[in-house]
Motif scaffolding. Structure first.
Motif, PDB file in Angstrom:
ATOM      1  N   GLY A  44       0.734  -1.090   0.046  1.00 16.33           N
ATOM      2  CA  GLY A  44      -0.043  -0.106   0.008  1.00 16.33           C
ATOM      3  C   GLY A  44       0.920   1.115   0.083  1.00 16.33           C
ATOM      4  O   GLY A  44       2.030   1.217  -0.174  1.00 16.33           O
ATOM      5  N   PRO A  45       0.174   2.547   0.131  1.00 22.42           N
ATOM      6  CA  PRO A  45       1.023   3.661   0.236  1.00 22.42           C
ATOM      7  C   PRO A  45       2.000   3.703   1.228  1.00 22.42           C
ATOM      8  O   PRO A  45       1.690   3.293   2.321  1.00 22.42           O
ATOM      9  CB  PRO A  45      -0.072   4.926   0.470  1.00 22.42           C
ATOM     10  N   THR A  46       3.293   3.778   1.096  1.00 25.33           N
ATOM     11  CA  THR A  46       4.299   3.835   1.958  1.00 25.33           C
ATOM     12  C   THR A  46       4.769   5.412   2.258  1.00 25.33           C
ATOM     13  O   THR A  46       4.934   6.213   1.514  1.00 25.33           O
ATOM     14  CB  THR A  46       5.599   3.418   1.387  1.00 25.33           C
ATOM     15  N   LYS A  47       5.001   5.729   3.749  1.00 25.00           N
ATOM     16  CA  LYS A  47       5.336   6.870   4.155  1.00 25.00           C
ATOM     17  C   LYS A  47       6.759   7.035   3.779  1.00 25.00           C
ATOM     18  O   LYS A  47       7.610   6.213   4.353  1.00 25.00           O
ATOM     19  CB  LYS A  47       4.834   7.088   5.433  1.00 25.00           C
ATOM     20  N   MET A  48       7.094   8.269   3.471  1.00 25.84           N
ATOM     21  CA  MET A  48       8.580   8.599   3.262  1.00 25.84           C
ATOM     22  C   MET A  48       9.016   9.361   4.488  1.00 25.84           C
ATOM     23  O   MET A  48       8.093  10.485   5.008  1.00 25.84           O
ATOM     24  CB  MET A  48       8.873   9.183   1.965  1.00 25.84           C
ATOM     25  N   TYR A  49      10.144   9.494   4.906  1.00 25.89           N
ATOM     26  CA  TYR A  49      10.583  10.013   5.890  1.00 25.89           C
ATOM     27  C   TYR A  49      11.752  10.961   5.611  1.00 25.89           C
ATOM     28  O   TYR A  49      12.807  10.421   5.110  1.00 25.89           O
ATOM     29  CB  TYR A  49      10.969   9.349   7.331  1.00 25.89           C
ATOM     30  N   ALA A  50      11.553  12.393   5.541  1.00 23.15           N
ATOM     31  CA  ALA A  50      12.574  13.139   5.042  1.00 23.15           C
ATOM     32  C   ALA A  50      12.995  14.166   6.165  1.00 23.15           C
ATOM     33  O   ALA A  50      11.914  14.515   7.100  1.00 23.15           O
ATOM     34  CB  ALA A  50      11.896  13.975   4.012  1.00 23.15           C
ATOM     35  N   GLY A  51      14.120  14.636   6.232  1.00 23.07           N
ATOM     36  CA  GLY A  51      14.655  15.691   6.931  1.00 23.07           C
ATOM     37  C   GLY A  51      15.059  16.793   6.121  1.00 23.07           C
ATOM     38  O   GLY A  51      15.328  16.872   5.159  1.00 23.07           O
ATOM     39  N   VAL A  52      14.994  17.932   6.839  1.00 22.47           N
ATOM     40  CA  VAL A  52      15.363  19.272   6.410  1.00 22.47           C
ATOM     41  C   VAL A  52      16.250  19.994   7.181  1.00 22.47           C
ATOM     42  O   VAL A  52      16.144  20.259   8.493  1.00 22.47           O
ATOM     43  CB  VAL A  52      13.988  20.231   6.291  1.00 22.47           C
ATOM     44  N   VAL A  53      17.314  20.575   6.579  1.00 22.78           N
ATOM     45  CA  VAL A  53      18.138  21.407   7.122  1.00 22.78           C
ATOM     46  C   VAL A  53      18.059  22.757   6.291  1.00 22.78           C
ATOM     47  O   VAL A  53      18.315  22.845   5.311  1.00 22.78           O
ATOM     48  CB  VAL A  53      19.694  20.716   6.833  1.00 22.78           C
ATOM     49  N   ASN A  54      17.664  23.732   7.329  1.00 21.47           N
ATOM     50  CA  ASN A  54      17.622  25.043   6.730  1.00 21.47           C
ATOM     51  C   ASN A  54      18.554  25.957   7.220  1.00 21.47           C
ATOM     52  O   ASN A  54      18.471  26.503   8.363  1.00 21.47           O
ATOM     53  CB  ASN A  54      16.111  25.481   7.013  1.00 21.47           C
ATOM     54  N   HIS A  55      19.482  26.295   6.393  1.00 19.81           N
ATOM     55  CA  HIS A  55      20.482  27.490   6.628  1.00 19.81           C
ATOM     56  C   HIS A  55      20.235  28.815   6.148  1.00 19.81           C
ATOM     57  O   HIS A  55      20.836  29.883   6.253  1.00 19.81           O
ATOM     58  CB  HIS A  55      21.721  26.828   5.961  1.00 19.81           C
ATOM     59  N   ASP A  56      18.971  28.919   5.741  1.00 20.71           N
ATOM     60  CA  ASP A  56      18.673  30.281   5.116  1.00 20.71           C
ATOM     61  C   ASP A  56      17.298  30.819   5.852  1.00 20.71           C
ATOM     62  O   ASP A  56      16.298  30.115   6.117  1.00 20.71           O
ATOM     63  CB  ASP A  56      18.225  30.101   3.539  1.00 20.71           C
ATOM     64  N   ASN A  57      17.368  31.947   6.136  1.00 20.65           N
ATOM     65  CA  ASN A  57      16.485  32.524   7.143  1.00 20.65           C
ATOM     66  C   ASN A  57      15.460  33.241   6.392  1.00 20.65           C
ATOM     67  O   ASN A  57      14.393  34.104   6.880  1.00 20.65           O
ATOM     68  CB  ASN A  57      16.940  33.383   8.107  1.00 20.65           C
ATOM     69  N   GLY A  58      15.318  33.335   4.958  1.00 18.99           N
ATOM     70  CA  GLY A  58      14.353  33.964   4.261  1.00 18.99           C
ATOM     71  C   GLY A  58      13.087  33.414   4.279  1.00 18.99           C
ATOM     72  O   GLY A  58      12.931  32.250   4.540  1.00 18.99           O
ATOM     73  N   LYS A  59      12.059  34.246   3.824  1.00 17.40           N
ATOM     74  CA  LYS A  59      10.769  33.920   3.737  1.00 17.40           C
ATOM     75  C   LYS A  59      10.691  32.840   3.112  1.00 17.40           C
ATOM     76  O   LYS A  59       9.677  31.927   3.092  1.00 17.40           O
ATOM     77  CB  LYS A  59       9.928  34.920   3.575  1.00 17.40           C
ATOM     78  N   ILE A  60      11.110  32.804   1.502  1.00 18.19           N
ATOM     79  CA  ILE A  60      10.854  31.615   0.841  1.00 18.19           C
ATOM     80  C   ILE A  60      11.340  30.254   1.247  1.00 18.19           C
ATOM     81  O   ILE A  60      10.769  29.299   1.167  1.00 18.19           O
ATOM     82  CB  ILE A  60      11.500  32.026  -0.539  1.00 18.19           C
ATOM     83  N   ALA A  61      12.539  30.554   2.068  1.00 21.19           N
ATOM     84  CA  ALA A  61      12.981  29.032   2.542  1.00 21.19           C
ATOM     85  C   ALA A  61      11.945  28.271   3.591  1.00 21.19           C
ATOM     86  O   ALA A  61      11.603  27.285   3.466  1.00 21.19           O
ATOM     87  CB  ALA A  61      14.148  29.493   3.133  1.00 21.19           C
ATOM     88  N   LYS A  62      11.506  29.340   4.218  1.00 30.24           N
ATOM     89  CA  LYS A  62      10.411  29.011   5.372  1.00 30.24           C
ATOM     90  C   LYS A  62       9.023  28.482   4.793  1.00 30.24           C
ATOM     91  O   LYS A  62       8.678  27.421   4.975  1.00 30.24           O
ATOM     92  CB  LYS A  62      10.253  30.063   6.203  1.00 30.24           C
ATOM     93  N   ASP A  63       8.697  29.118   3.676  1.00 24.09           N
ATOM     94  CA  ASP A  63       7.678  28.751   2.924  1.00 24.09           C
ATOM     95  C   ASP A  63       7.768  27.245   2.111  1.00 24.09           C
ATOM     96  O   ASP A  63       7.047  26.589   1.986  1.00 24.09           O
ATOM     97  CB  ASP A  63       6.983  29.648   1.718  1.00 24.09           C
ATOM     98  N   THR A  64       8.996  27.060   1.924  1.00 23.93           N
ATOM     99  CA  THR A  64       9.310  25.854   1.138  1.00 23.93           C
ATOM    100  C   THR A  64       9.363  24.771   1.889  1.00 23.93           C
ATOM    101  O   THR A  64       8.733  23.621   1.751  1.00 23.93           O
ATOM    102  CB  THR A  64      10.709  26.155   0.423  1.00 23.93           C
ATOM    103  N   VAL A  65       9.710  25.048   3.300  1.00 19.03           N
ATOM    104  CA  VAL A  65       9.770  23.803   4.218  1.00 19.03           C
ATOM    105  C   VAL A  65       8.431  23.391   4.707  1.00 19.03           C
ATOM    106  O   VAL A  65       8.000  22.576   4.554  1.00 19.03           O
ATOM    107  CB  VAL A  65      10.791  24.168   5.468  1.00 19.03           C
TER     108      VAL A  65
END
Length: 381
Positions: A44-65
């Motif tokens: 069935g559908p498998t859940k994927m586990y992803a990590g995020v490392v955000n070195h950018d404090n911009g608004k677009i980076a936060k929205d991307t996360v």
């Protein structure tokens, strides 16, 4: 006609009286359903586990996360850059998305950069994430290009883009491939049991030769053709019941849709049943004792079922083995069912059906010839 009916009723009554054999014929094929569910039922559908490392404090980076967090079947965790290798190597995370400093500026300039996806599981993981992230970033970059470098205009369009009234609703479609896999496994096992049942019923002929019942029957108005025909009818009755019980339990009890109309599946399996009965009669006609008949059945039926792909996809076998499988009736039955599951009509598969009938006709002709020439019934001791 009276002789045929007498032979059929006599054989059926002996089978019904043997409760153990009757239960074997009716319920052993159901094991194939359980095997199929065990092999494919948990997919069935498998859940994927992803990590995020955000070195950018911009608004677009936060929205991307935030956007990545909203992807279906993806569990996102924010981690430190020092833990990336450990989390990936240990298998706790399938991938890590790293947003370096300058990411937001690059997107605003219309050329998204300073983003990296780390994974040891290859394109099956990175490709899935990239398809979503790239689409999102390309939309934002298009806004930047449309603004012509005017930050105020970009910010206004970007805010409108995030607050846009249009909405995309995603609906999951039912995955029928799992049911098709279970059906294939069930039918493969059913084929094996049908052939074994046909072989067991045909062995009755040899036992009757050994105890001289066959000789007494041949001394009566019953000839070899009538005798073989009655055996064929009994085999077909038993195999029809096997088919109906197996398909009914699969569809009504376990609610597994084979992807083929019920009676179309029955029709195709009955055509194969003729070929299976013919094959068992050929083996019986060449065997001299019940022991040799059993050995020949094991030597022929089990390997051919393996080669035909009754227990695993034929595509995983070497090309040479796949070519050999094309000379087996089991392969043509499985191929017919696969084509029906793909949406082909039974009338468009006339070649497959004709080949199955050809197998049955060839086997019956050989068996009848051998039985009509068999003059060694008096030699059994």
């Amino acid at each position: 006609m009276k002789e045929v009916l007498w032979l059929i009723s006599n054989s059926l009554s002996s089978i019904i009286r043997n409760k153990k054999r009757l239960l074997t014929y009716l319920f052993v094929p159901l094991i194939g359903i359980l095997i199929g569910i065990a092999a494919y039922g948990n997919t069935g559908p498998t859940k994927m586990y992803a990590g995020v490392v955000n070195h950018d404090n911009g608004k677009i980076a936060k929205d991307t996360v935030k956007f990545i967090n909203g992807i279906n079947n993806v569990k996102v965790t924010t981690i430190d850059s020092s833990k990336v290798n450990d989390q990936i190597a240990s298998g706790k995370l399938d991938c890590v998305i790293i947003l370096d400093s300058g990411f937001s500026s690059s997107v605003m300039n219309g050329n998204p950069d300073h983003i990296e996806i780390v994974s040891i599981k290859g394109a099956s993981i990175t490709g899935f994430v990239k398809s979503y992230v790239n689409n999102y970033l390309s939309n934002v970059a298009s806004l930047s290009k449309a603004s012509g470098g005017d930050n105020a205009a970009f910010q206004k369009m970007y805010d409108q883009y995030k607050a846009s009234s249009f909405k995309l609703d995603a609906h999951s479609l039912k995955d029928t491939s799992k049911n098709n896999d279970i059906t294939g496994q069930t039918i493969g096992f059913l084929i094996m049991i049908m052939l074994s049942s046909a072989g067991g019923l045909s062995e009755i002929i040899i036992r009757e030769k050994e105890n001289r019942t066959y000789l007494r029957l041949m001394s009566s108005p019953i000839n070899s053709r009538i005798y073989v025909f009655s055996n064929v009818v009994v085999n077909m009755i038993i195999m029809t019941v096997q088919i109906l019980v197996t398909l009914t339990v699969m569809t009504k009890v376990f609610h597994i849709s084979p992807g083929v109309p019920f009676w179309t599946m029955v029709e195709v399996l009955l055509i194969f049943a003729l070929a299976g009965v013919g094959l068992s009669l050929v083996i019986t006609s060449f065997a001299s004792t019940t022991a040799s008949a059993g050995a020949m059945q094991n030597l022929i039926m089990t390997p051919t079922c393996l080669l035909a792909g009754c227990f695993w996809p034929v595509e995983i076998m070497p090309k040479t083995m796949q070519k050999i499988a094309e000379f087996l009736p089991q392969r043509w039955l499985l191929d017919t069912i696969t084509q029906l599951q793909k949406g082909h009509s039974l009338s468009s598969l006339s070649m497959n059906i004709s080949i199955l009938f050809a197998f049955a006709l060839a086997f019956f002709m050989i068996a009848i010839y051998k039985f009509s020439r068999g003059n060694n019934v008096r030699n059994f001791i």
